[in-house]
Scaffold this motif. Structure first.
Motif, PDB file in Angstrom:
ATOM      1  N   ASP A   6       0.837  -1.183   0.000  1.00  9.63           N
ATOM      2  CA  ASP A   6       0.000   0.000   0.000  1.00  9.63           C
ATOM      3  C   ASP A   6       0.887   1.253   0.000  1.00  9.63           C
ATOM      4  OD1 ASP A   6      -2.753   1.172   0.426  1.00  9.63           O
ATOM      5  OD2 ASP A   6      -1.676   2.001   2.157  1.00  9.63           O
ATOM      6  N   GLN A   7       0.538   2.221  -0.821  1.00 10.77           N
ATOM      7  CA  GLN A   7       1.349   3.439  -0.928  1.00 10.77           C
ATOM      8  C   GLN A   7       1.457   4.173   0.405  1.00 10.77           C
ATOM      9  OE1 GLN A   7       3.241   4.316  -3.595  1.00 10.77           O
ATOM     10  NE2 GLN A   7       4.078   5.831  -2.192  1.00 10.77           N
ATOM     11  N   GLN A   8       0.401   4.153   1.214  1.00 13.87           N
ATOM     12  CA  GLN A   8       0.476   4.809   2.522  1.00 13.87           C
ATOM     13  C   GLN A   8       1.514   4.140   3.409  1.00 13.87           C
ATOM     14  OE1 GLN A   8      -3.677   4.676   3.731  1.00 13.87           O
ATOM     15  NE2 GLN A   8      -3.797   6.898   3.460  1.00 13.87           N
ATOM     16  N   ASP A  11       4.928   5.167   2.221  1.00 16.68           N
ATOM     17  CA  ASP A  11       5.223   6.551   2.592  1.00 16.68           C
ATOM     18  C   ASP A  11       5.783   6.681   4.007  1.00 16.68           C
ATOM     19  OD1 ASP A  11       4.383   7.394   0.108  1.00 16.68           O
ATOM     20  OD2 ASP A  11       2.403   8.049   0.808  1.00 16.68           O
ATOM     21  N   ILE A  12       5.444   5.746   4.900  1.00 13.05           N
ATOM     22  CA  ILE A  12       5.914   5.864   6.282  1.00 13.05           C
ATOM     23  C   ILE A  12       7.076   4.922   6.606  1.00 13.05           C
ATOM     24  CG2 ILE A  12       3.715   6.702   7.161  1.00 13.05           C
ATOM     25  CD1 ILE A  12       3.187   3.886   8.261  1.00 13.05           C
ATOM     26  N   LEU A  13       7.322   3.931   5.760  1.00  9.38           N
ATOM     27  CA  LEU A  13       8.447   3.025   6.010  1.00  9.38           C
ATOM     28  C   LEU A  13       9.758   3.762   5.800  1.00  9.38           C
ATOM     29  CD1 LEU A  13       7.397  -0.332   4.320  1.00  9.38           C
ATOM     30  CD2 LEU A  13       7.504   0.197   6.748  1.00  9.38           C
ATOM     31  N   ALA A  14      10.732   3.459   6.647  1.00  9.62           N
ATOM     32  CA  ALA A  14      12.058   4.062   6.523  1.00  9.62           C
ATOM     33  C   ALA A  14      13.111   3.028   6.891  1.00  9.62           C
ATOM     34  CB  ALA A  14      12.179   5.274   7.440  1.00  9.62           C
ATOM     35  N   CYS A  15      14.298   3.247   6.416  1.00  8.71           N
ATOM     36  CA  CYS A  15      15.427   2.374   6.719  1.00  8.71           C
ATOM     37  C   CYS A  15      15.683   2.397   8.221  1.00  8.71           C
ATOM     38  CB  CYS A  15      16.651   2.876   5.958  1.00  8.71           C
ATOM     39  SG  CYS A  15      18.134   1.888   6.209  1.00  8.71           S
ATOM     40  N   ALA A  21      16.317   6.928   6.178  1.00  5.00           N
ATOM     41  CA  ALA A  21      15.898   7.437   4.870  1.00  5.00           C
ATOM     42  C   ALA A  21      14.709   6.640   4.336  1.00  5.00           C
ATOM     43  CB  ALA A  21      17.066   7.344   3.893  1.00  5.00           C
ATOM     44  N   PRO A  22      13.959   7.222   3.407  1.00  3.65           N
ATOM     45  CA  PRO A  22      12.833   6.514   2.793  1.00  3.65           C
ATOM     46  C   PRO A  22      13.306   5.291   2.008  1.00  3.65           C
ATOM     47  CG  PRO A  22      12.753   8.865   2.277  1.00  3.65           C
ATOM     48  CD  PRO A  22      14.068   8.600   2.935  1.00  3.65           C
ATOM     49  N   LEU A  23      12.385   4.377   1.775  1.00  5.48           N
ATOM     50  CA  LEU A  23      12.663   3.168   1.013  1.00  5.48           C
ATOM     51  C   LEU A  23      11.929   3.230  -0.321  1.00  5.48           C
ATOM     52  CD1 LEU A  23      12.128   0.642   3.923  1.00  5.48           C
ATOM     53  CD2 LEU A  23      14.320   1.364   2.977  1.00  5.48           C
TER      54      LEU A  23
END
Length: 71
Positions: A6-8, A11-15, A21-23
């Protein structure tokens, strides 16, 4: 097979490394790969059965891939 999250969620997942940083889905060489790639450090996190495994111990670092060493 490409990762379908899901795009949402994307948008909140990060390394989980210190830079957080964003993935992005896939890799620069293979956008259909079943991994999430950090936009900063380049670590690749596997996606197993649709679930991202965001553990540093499970990540593949780009340097490891070039030398053939395990992370």
């Amino acid at each position: 097979m490409a990762v379908t999250l899901d795009q949402q969620l994307l948008d909140i997942l990060a390394c989980p490394s210190d830079d957080h940083a964003p993935l992005r889905v896939g890799t620069p060489d293979d956008p259909e790969a079943d991994v999430l790639t950090c936009t900063e450090c380049g670590r690749r996190y596997p996606v197993t059965d649709g679930i991202p495994v965001l553990l540093l111990d499970e990540a593949e670092h780009p340097a490891d891939r070039q030398t053939g060493q395990a992370p």
